[in-house]
Design an enzyme around this catalytic site. Structure first.
Site, mmCIF file in Angstrom:
data_model
loop_
_atom_site.group_PDB
_atom_site.id
_atom_site.type_symbol
_atom_site.label_atom_id
_atom_site.label_comp_id
_atom_site.label_asym_id
_atom_site.label_seq_id
_atom_site.Cartn_x
_atom_site.Cartn_y
_atom_site.Cartn_z
ATOM 1 N N ASP A 121 28.011 9.092 -104.279
ATOM 2 C CA ASP A 121 29.241 9.447 -104.983
ATOM 3 C C ASP A 121 29.000 10.469 -106.086
ATOM 4 O O ASP A 121 29.859 11.316 -106.356
ATOM 5 C CB ASP A 121 29.890 8.192 -105.573
ATOM 6 C CG ASP A 121 30.706 7.441 -104.539
ATOM 7 O OD1 ASP A 121 30.406 7.582 -103.343
ATOM 8 O OD2 ASP A 121 31.638 6.713 -104.919
ATOM 9 N N CYS A 128 24.023 1.977 -102.608
ATOM 10 C CA CYS A 128 25.032 2.701 -103.393
ATOM 11 C C CYS A 128 26.461 2.282 -103.088
ATOM 12 O O CYS A 128 26.717 1.385 -102.308
ATOM 13 C CB CYS A 128 24.801 4.197 -103.253
ATOM 14 S SG CYS A 128 23.310 4.707 -104.156
ATOM 15 N N ASP A 129 27.383 2.995 -103.702
ATOM 16 C CA ASP A 129 28.740 2.526 -103.964
ATOM 17 C C ASP A 129 29.481 1.923 -102.768
ATOM 18 O O ASP A 129 29.990 0.816 -102.844
ATOM 19 C CB ASP A 129 29.581 3.677 -104.529
ATOM 20 C CG ASP A 129 29.071 4.137 -105.873
ATOM 21 O OD1 ASP A 129 27.863 4.008 -106.131
ATOM 22 O OD2 ASP A 129 29.871 4.645 -106.666
ATOM 23 N N LYS A 130 29.603 2.663 -101.671
ATOM 24 C CA LYS A 130 30.408 2.186 -100.548
ATOM 25 C C LYS A 130 29.559 1.498 -99.493
ATOM 26 O O LYS A 130 30.083 0.803 -98.630
ATOM 27 C CB LYS A 130 31.166 3.360 -99.898
ATOM 28 C CG LYS A 130 31.984 4.184 -100.869
ATOM 29 C CD LYS A 130 32.916 3.343 -101.695
ATOM 30 C CE LYS A 130 33.481 4.101 -102.869
ATOM 31 N NZ LYS A 130 32.500 4.515 -103.857
ATOM 32 N N SER A 158 34.955 6.128 -111.069
ATOM 33 C CA SER A 158 33.581 5.675 -110.969
ATOM 34 C C SER A 158 33.398 4.466 -111.867
ATOM 35 O O SER A 158 34.109 4.294 -112.864
ATOM 36 C CB SER A 158 32.644 6.792 -111.422
ATOM 37 O OG SER A 158 31.381 6.282 -111.780
ATOM 38 N N CYS A 163 22.156 4.466 -110.016
ATOM 39 C CA CYS A 163 22.307 4.917 -111.402
ATOM 40 C C CYS A 163 22.341 3.731 -112.365
ATOM 41 O O CYS A 163 22.842 2.660 -112.043
ATOM 42 C CB CYS A 163 23.557 5.763 -111.538
ATOM 43 S SG CYS A 163 23.499 7.219 -110.465
ATOM 44 N N GLU A 200 37.154 9.616 -106.573
ATOM 45 C CA GLU A 200 36.829 9.159 -107.920
ATOM 46 C C GLU A 200 37.041 10.285 -108.920
ATOM 47 O O GLU A 200 36.816 11.452 -108.607
ATOM 48 C CB GLU A 200 35.368 8.695 -107.992
ATOM 49 C CG GLU A 200 35.133 7.366 -107.346
ATOM 50 C CD GLU A 200 33.727 6.836 -107.586
ATOM 51 O OE1 GLU A 200 33.502 5.667 -107.283
ATOM 52 O OE2 GLU A 200 32.873 7.594 -108.077
#
Length: 558
Positions: A78, A119-121, A476, A192, A450
């Protein structure tokens, strides 16, 4: 075993021959077949270390008596996709990844899965796939990145890079310093450093019982993470033997546990989308007992009860490294079990009750407070309703300064993120403004981008407590400031956000959980009559997504 469908009997001679072509021995062909769905990628810092973790998982599977098979799935960063058209693909990739895992696991009749994510998704996609397939599964999240540092200043990707842009453009730092921060902010493999979406979902995966203890917070570059990967490989074989499946673990109670933990820690607003989508996979629309599904009502109910007793980056200076050293998820679970009646004891992939696992957990009270002495008596996340968002919107309460809990400002409207960014860069946004970014929802974007770039620029320019931003897009986990997202209905579906005009007054009240446009109903009706129907111009994968996606209040599922 399910894999008997491809390896037992005379009729399966060709199948066995093909399996032997992959290197499976005659002895091991009778072992449980375990897939390792790996989202390894050279493109993503959170995933570049996965080749090593794949080896550790594979060693664990073979040590436990299984036969491992690694297969790949796509992944999107992202942070790298941010601020351009690439971000349109991020949320849709969640369903794409779930489809990939489901396809391979079912086509090859695997007995169990280890899902390697970060990570995010990718992590919510893995959870969705696990619920759909419902064969024994463990998730290994690859872990957070080390903290950055430059000139004895602790750095994270958000504060050291994204917000530094605003500081540079505001004249607070030099270009030389900006380049130093750029180079030092992301010093290693890993997700992150703060409680952004990747680490939020890793923590919630552990809370639900789908990964081993400490998996969420152990550093991506630590030997502890390698050991967790190995132990996950060992444990999946035992889960296959005992036929312990995801739907034995993920249910209404454990999903509500995830919501409670999320509110108590002040995680990413994206978790709302993902928990709703996971609930749909656990209880699809065709399921007979729809009362078992999670809805925004659960978030709203719990957000009015739960206090925030953990406060991490970006709302604080405490990173995932410090959180891990303070006791991590186990310490949070210990406090929740002790203090919250709604939080239920459960059994996950460890085959032990949560209460047994966390009984002797270490807790650093300076990071993880007693529930009776929280950072805030308000939950870290909240649902706002009002005439702009009759079906709900989301705000990260923990990332808003308490002096701004009641904010009224003047609308400045933009029909894309790019338009808003240009206005911010040209200093056209001032104190007292409410930036309205619309046509960025699941359908209108498409892909519900985002808004980290504009929110970071607001903060970097010193407007974090002086201006607000509302959108039918999303944020985010690193966003902070007066930022409201997930507005439903979205502009593309004719929501009130499409009717806002420059100069309108907008009122945000976090205490009352309201988001209102201070315009009378007759004026809104007159504007609605003039509103042009939304025209979708996108084709390909995004076109298919836009035609089939639901709204954010239902998890943006397809």
């Amino acid at each position: 075993m399910r894999s008997d469908n491809i390896k037992k009997g005379i009729a399966k001679t060709p199948h066995r021959s093909l399996l032997m072509a992959t290197g499976v021995s005659k002895k091991n062909i009778n072992s449980p077949f375990i897939g390792i769905a790996s989202s390894f990628s050279d493109l993503i810092p959170g995933h570049i270390g996965m080749r090593d973790l794949e080896r550790q998982i594979e060693k664990g599977i073979h040590s436990g008596g299984g036969q491992a098979f690694i297969f790949g799935v796509p992944a999107v960063c992202d942070g790298i996709a941010m601020g351009h058209d690439g971000m349109r693909y991020s949320l849709p990739s969640r369903d794409l990844i779930a489809d990939c895992v489901e396809t391979v696991a079912n086509a090859h009749q695997l007995d169990g899965l280890v899902l390697l994510s970060n990570c995010d998704k990718i992590t919510p996609a893995m959870l969705i796939a696990a619920a759909r397939i419902n064969i024994p599964t463990i998730i290994v999240t690859a872990g957070p990145m080390l903290d950055g540092e430059s000139r004895c200043e602790k750095l994270t990707m958000i504060k050291g890079a994204f917000e530094a842009i605003g500081k540079y453009r505001n004249g607070e730092i030099t270009e030389e310093r900006l380049l130093e921060l750029e180079e030092a902010s992301c010093p290693s493999a890993g997700a992150c450093q703060g409680l952004y979406t990747a680490n939020t979902m890793a923590c919630l995966t552990e809370v639900m019982g789908m990964s081993l203890p400490h998996c969420a917070t152990a550093s991506a570059v630590s030997s502890e993470k390698r050991r967790i990967a190995f132990e996950s490989g060992m444990q999946i074989v035992e889960l296959v033997r005992q036929n312990k499946r995801p739907l034995d673990i993920i249910n209404r109670e454990t999903l509500r546990n995830a919501i409670i933990a999320d509110l108590a820690m002040g995680g990413s607003t994206n978790s709302f989308l993902h928990i709703l989508a996971i609930s749909n996979a656990v209880n699809p629309t065709s399921a007979p007992h729809q009362e078992n599904r999670i809805s925004l009502t659960d978030f709203e109910e719990l957000s009015n009860k739960i206090h925030q007793f953990v406060k991490l980056e970006p709302s604080n200076d405490i990173t995932m490294t410090a959180f891990h050293n303070a006791g991590g998820v186990n310490a949070v679970l210990k406090e929740l079990l002790k203090s919250i009646p709604e939080f239920k004891d459960s059994e996950g992939v460890t085959l032990k009750k949560t209460s047994e696992i966390v009984k002797n957990a270490y807790v650093d009270k300076s990071v993880i407070h007693d529930y009776s002495e929280p950072f805030s008596t308000k939950a870290g996340l909240g649902i706002l309703y009002g005439n702009i968002a009759p079906e709900g919107s989301v705000i990260k309460v923990s990332a808003v300064d308490e002096s701004c809990y009641e904010f009224e400002g003047t609308a400045k409207t933009f029909n894309s993120e790019e338009e808003a960014m240009q206005a911010l860069e040209d200093d056209k946004i001032q104190a007292g403004d409410v930036v309205v970014i619309r046509y960025e929802g699941p359908k209108g974007g498409p892909g519900m981008r985002e808004m980290l770039a504009p929110t970071s620029l607001l903060v970097g320019k010193g407007l974090g407590t002086k201006a607000a931003l509302i959108t039918d897009g999303r944020f985010s986990g690193g966003t902070r400031g007066i930022c409201v997202g997930h507005i439903c209905p979205e502009a593309a579906n004719g929501g009130v956000i499409a009717l806002i005009e420059d100069g309108d007054k907008i009122r945000i009240d976090i205490n009352k959980r309201t988001l209102d446009l201070v315009v009378d109903e007759k004026t809104l009706e007159d504007r609605r009559k003039k509103l042009k129907p939304f025209e979708m111009k996108t084709s390909g994968f995004l076109g298919k997504y836009a035609r089939t996606v639901s709204d954010a209040s239902h998890g943006a599922i397809v």
